[in-house]
Enzyme design. Sequence first.
Site, mmCIF file in Angstrom:
data_model
loop_
_atom_site.group_PDB
_atom_site.id
_atom_site.type_symbol
_atom_site.label_atom_id
_atom_site.label_comp_id
_atom_site.label_asym_id
_atom_site.label_seq_id
_atom_site.Cartn_x
_atom_site.Cartn_y
_atom_site.Cartn_z
ATOM 1 N N SER A 90 2.596 -68.443 44.826
ATOM 2 C CA SER A 90 1.893 -67.925 43.657
ATOM 3 C C SER A 90 2.881 -67.296 42.691
ATOM 4 C CB SER A 90 0.912 -66.852 44.139
ATOM 5 O OG SER A 90 0.435 -66.085 43.049
ATOM 6 N N TYR B 221 -1.260 -58.684 49.308
ATOM 7 C CA TYR B 221 -1.446 -60.139 49.166
ATOM 8 C C TYR B 221 -0.154 -60.797 48.677
ATOM 9 C CZ TYR B 221 -2.441 -64.513 46.800
ATOM 10 O OH TYR B 221 -2.363 -65.816 46.358
ATOM 11 N N LYS C 160 2.762 -63.626 50.376
ATOM 12 C CA LYS C 160 3.318 -64.853 49.779
ATOM 13 C C LYS C 160 4.849 -64.791 49.790
ATOM 14 C CE LYS C 160 -0.444 -66.968 48.955
ATOM 15 N NZ LYS C 160 -0.778 -68.124 49.768
HETATM 16 P P1 NAD Z 1 -9.851 -70.441 48.928
HETATM 17 O O1 NAD Z 1 -10.228 -69.147 49.520
HETATM 18 O O2 NAD Z 1 -10.913 -71.199 48.201
HETATM 19 O O3 NAD Z 1 -9.237 -71.408 50.038
HETATM 20 C C1 NAD Z 1 -8.519 -70.919 51.150
HETATM 21 C C2 NAD Z 1 -9.124 -71.549 52.403
HETATM 22 O O4 NAD Z 1 -8.413 -71.101 53.544
HETATM 23 C C3 NAD Z 1 -10.602 -71.189 52.612
HETATM 24 O O5 NAD Z 1 -11.353 -72.373 52.795
HETATM 25 C C4 NAD Z 1 -10.591 -70.326 53.890
HETATM 26 O O6 NAD Z 1 -11.767 -70.510 54.638
HETATM 27 C C5 NAD Z 1 -9.344 -70.847 54.600
HETATM 28 N N1 NAD Z 1 -8.714 -69.893 55.512
HETATM 29 C C6 NAD Z 1 -8.333 -68.609 55.262
HETATM 30 N N2 NAD Z 1 -7.775 -68.071 56.356
HETATM 31 C C7 NAD Z 1 -7.788 -69.021 57.332
HETATM 32 C C8 NAD Z 1 -7.359 -69.069 58.686
HETATM 33 N N3 NAD Z 1 -6.820 -68.002 59.285
HETATM 34 N N4 NAD Z 1 -7.521 -70.212 59.385
HETATM 35 C C9 NAD Z 1 -8.097 -71.290 58.800
HETATM 36 N N5 NAD Z 1 -8.520 -71.307 57.528
HETATM 37 C C10 NAD Z 1 -8.373 -70.185 56.800
HETATM 38 O O7 NAD Z 1 -8.608 -70.185 47.964
HETATM 39 P P2 NAD Z 1 -7.889 -71.143 46.919
HETATM 40 O O8 NAD Z 1 -8.092 -70.557 45.564
HETATM 41 O O9 NAD Z 1 -8.242 -72.566 47.157
HETATM 42 O O10 NAD Z 1 -6.361 -70.875 47.295
HETATM 43 C C11 NAD Z 1 -5.638 -71.708 48.173
HETATM 44 C C12 NAD Z 1 -4.248 -71.147 48.373
HETATM 45 O O11 NAD Z 1 -3.593 -71.034 47.115
HETATM 46 C C13 NAD Z 1 -4.229 -69.750 48.983
HETATM 47 O O12 NAD Z 1 -3.142 -69.664 49.885
HETATM 48 C C14 NAD Z 1 -3.996 -68.845 47.795
HETATM 49 O O13 NAD Z 1 -3.357 -67.642 48.160
HETATM 50 C C15 NAD Z 1 -3.102 -69.713 46.930
HETATM 51 N N6 NAD Z 1 -3.167 -69.361 45.506
HETATM 52 C C16 NAD Z 1 -4.367 -69.325 44.870
HETATM 53 C C17 NAD Z 1 -4.433 -68.942 43.531
HETATM 54 C C18 NAD Z 1 -5.756 -68.862 42.808
HETATM 55 O O14 NAD Z 1 -5.812 -68.209 41.764
HETATM 56 N N7 NAD Z 1 -6.831 -69.493 43.300
HETATM 57 C C19 NAD Z 1 -3.255 -68.626 42.834
HETATM 58 C C20 NAD Z 1 -2.033 -68.708 43.513
HETATM 59 C C21 NAD Z 1 -2.002 -69.078 44.847
HETATM 60 N N1 UFG Z 2 -9.468 -60.134 33.333
HETATM 61 C C1 UFG Z 2 -10.420 -59.492 32.573
HETATM 62 N N2 UFG Z 2 -11.673 -59.328 33.097
HETATM 63 C C2 UFG Z 2 -12.025 -59.790 34.345
HETATM 64 C C3 UFG Z 2 -11.032 -60.440 35.111
HETATM 65 C C4 UFG Z 2 -9.765 -60.590 34.572
HETATM 66 O O1 UFG Z 2 -10.162 -59.069 31.452
HETATM 67 O O2 UFG Z 2 -13.180 -59.609 34.762
HETATM 68 C C5 UFG Z 2 -8.126 -60.371 32.746
HETATM 69 C C6 UFG Z 2 -6.975 -59.777 33.540
HETATM 70 O O3 UFG Z 2 -6.711 -58.452 33.133
HETATM 71 C C7 UFG Z 2 -5.851 -60.758 33.199
HETATM 72 C C8 UFG Z 2 -6.573 -62.103 33.011
HETATM 73 O O4 UFG Z 2 -7.929 -61.763 32.740
HETATM 74 O O5 UFG Z 2 -5.269 -60.413 31.970
HETATM 75 C C9 UFG Z 2 -6.531 -63.006 34.243
HETATM 76 O O6 UFG Z 2 -6.976 -62.271 35.390
HETATM 77 P P1 UFG Z 2 -7.240 -62.992 36.794
HETATM 78 O O7 UFG Z 2 -7.745 -61.936 37.720
HETATM 79 O O8 UFG Z 2 -8.095 -64.200 36.595
HETATM 80 O O9 UFG Z 2 -5.804 -63.516 37.218
HETATM 81 P P2 UFG Z 2 -4.459 -62.714 37.473
HETATM 82 O O10 UFG Z 2 -3.430 -63.323 36.603
HETATM 83 O O11 UFG Z 2 -4.648 -61.262 37.408
HETATM 84 O O12 UFG Z 2 -4.227 -63.047 39.020
HETATM 85 C C10 UFG Z 2 -3.931 -64.371 39.431
HETATM 86 C C11 UFG Z 2 -4.417 -64.609 40.872
HETATM 87 C C12 UFG Z 2 -3.681 -63.725 41.828
HETATM 88 C C13 UFG Z 2 -2.212 -63.848 41.630
HETATM 89 C C14 UFG Z 2 -1.862 -63.598 40.184
HETATM 90 C C15 UFG Z 2 -0.412 -63.778 39.891
HETATM 91 O O13 UFG Z 2 -5.780 -64.332 40.987
HETATM 92 O O14 UFG Z 2 -3.989 -64.149 43.134
HETATM 93 O O15 UFG Z 2 -2.572 -64.514 39.372
HETATM 94 O O16 UFG Z 2 -0.063 -65.076 40.183
HETATM 95 F F1 UFG Z 2 -1.602 -62.932 42.410
#
Ligand code: NAD
Ligand code: UFG
Length: 340
Positions: free
Chosen positions: A126, A150, A154
């Site tokens: 991330s 969190y 990572k």
């Molecule tokens: P998500 O929660 O939809 O998917 C994660 C999946 O992992 C879920 O289906 C959950 O049931 C499964 N899981 C969690 N712990 C587990 C375990 N111990 N054993 C088996 N399964 C398990 O999240 P996502 O948004 O699809 O994110 C996927 C990956 O990408 C994550 O590692 C997340 O940290 C990373 N990521 C997500 C974002 C974002 O904004 N969505 C940004 C950067 C990185």
């Molecule tokens: N924001 C609002 N209102 C809301 C939610 C978010 O104004 O209800 C704003 C935040 O302040 C930020 C932007 O919208 O400026 C995006 O916020 P998000 O929560 O959607 O995303 P972030 O960039 O804060 O976080 C994301 C992922 C995290 C990751 C991070 C850095 O959710 O898991 O990017 O990679 F850690």
Amino acid sequence: MGQRVLVTGGAGYIGSHTCLELLNAGHEVVVLDNLANSSEESLRRVQELCGKSITFAQLDLLDAAGVDALFATHQLDAVMHFAGLKAVGESNDIPLHYYSNNITGTLHLLEAMKRHGVWNFIFSSSATVYGVPESVPITEEFALSATNPYGRTKLMIEEILRDVAKAEPQLRAVLLRYFNPIGAHESGRIGEDPQGLPNNLMPFVMQVAVGLRDKVAVFGDDYDTRDGTGVRDYIHVTDLALGHLAALDALPQIHGCVAYNLGTGTGYSVLEMVRAAAQASERTIPHEVVARRAGDVGEVFADASRAARDLGWRATRDLQKMCEDSWRWQSKNPSGYKTQ
Ligand code: NAD
Ligand code: UFG
């Protein structure tokens, strides 16, 4: 040639979209997921969309024996590791659970890979590993740090992989540092299905547009950005999924452990996102400026040129497409996968 890929967390938001693109490209998919934050309905719909089947193991990565048995049963070519807990706020409240789930789970996976001679690995990292970046755009060379448990999981997993790569020259590991994934598959059949109050901006905005919530709280309008609200690099989840396929294709040329930013290179502000979502949904989206959210930074966007150069990948879906696809998913499935 088609590969057999283990997708951990494959029932989740990004994993399910990646499973679909893997199957469409002729790969075989084995999903490992404990369904802690997802439902099997996503996988049912992926199979329906592409007319191909997925092997699904409902399994927890903390179950080391179960993970090992899965590797013994299936001859795997590569692993895409999405499984993990991802809520920043929750990670401050229950850090031990985050460390155990994300770190111990990953160790079990890497141990099983080593025992069974599987050395191709793609990890969901991330942009959070850049902590508070000194400037934008962010390149992969920037200093790494973490601001919450969190993010620390990572960063620790990245460090673990860099250590394993030194000890195990066969390892080919790609760390994909996602910026802000949004949107949904253009069919509107699969998408992001947050449980409870969404943590992220776009699911919240879409729930306001569909009438599930009253208004969007804009977290601060006094940042040093063009309209004072936070700027992020939003990327369509299908572009992100295709980034994983590009990484899989490039693995034979990868040595050790290499990180890639997956973003568009363009930042949009919170107010710009609210406006674009209102346009795509043809709904008014009430919003109100409130205080900054603790831990937020003003501006984050990627320099994604390394991925373009090495993986031949770039994001192609623009903001309008991201919002239209988010809206199609949200309006057809107002209660997510619970909407049948
Ligand atoms: P998500 O929660 O939809 O998917 C994660 C999946 O992992 C879920 O289906 C959950 O049931 C499964 N899981 C969690 N712990 C587990 C375990 N111990 N054993 C088996 N399964 C398990 O999240 P996502 O948004 O699809 O994110 C996927 C990956 O990408 C994550 O590692 C997340 O940290 C990373 N990521 C997500 C974002 C974002 O904004 N969505 C940004 C950067 C990185
Ligand atoms: N924001 C609002 N209102 C809301 C939610 C978010 O104004 O209800 C704003 C935040 O302040 C930020 C932007 O919208 O400026 C995006 O916020 P998000 O929560 O959607 O995303 P972030 O960039 O804060 O976080 C994301 C992922 C995290 C990751 C991070 C850095 O959710 O898991 O990017 O990679 F850690």
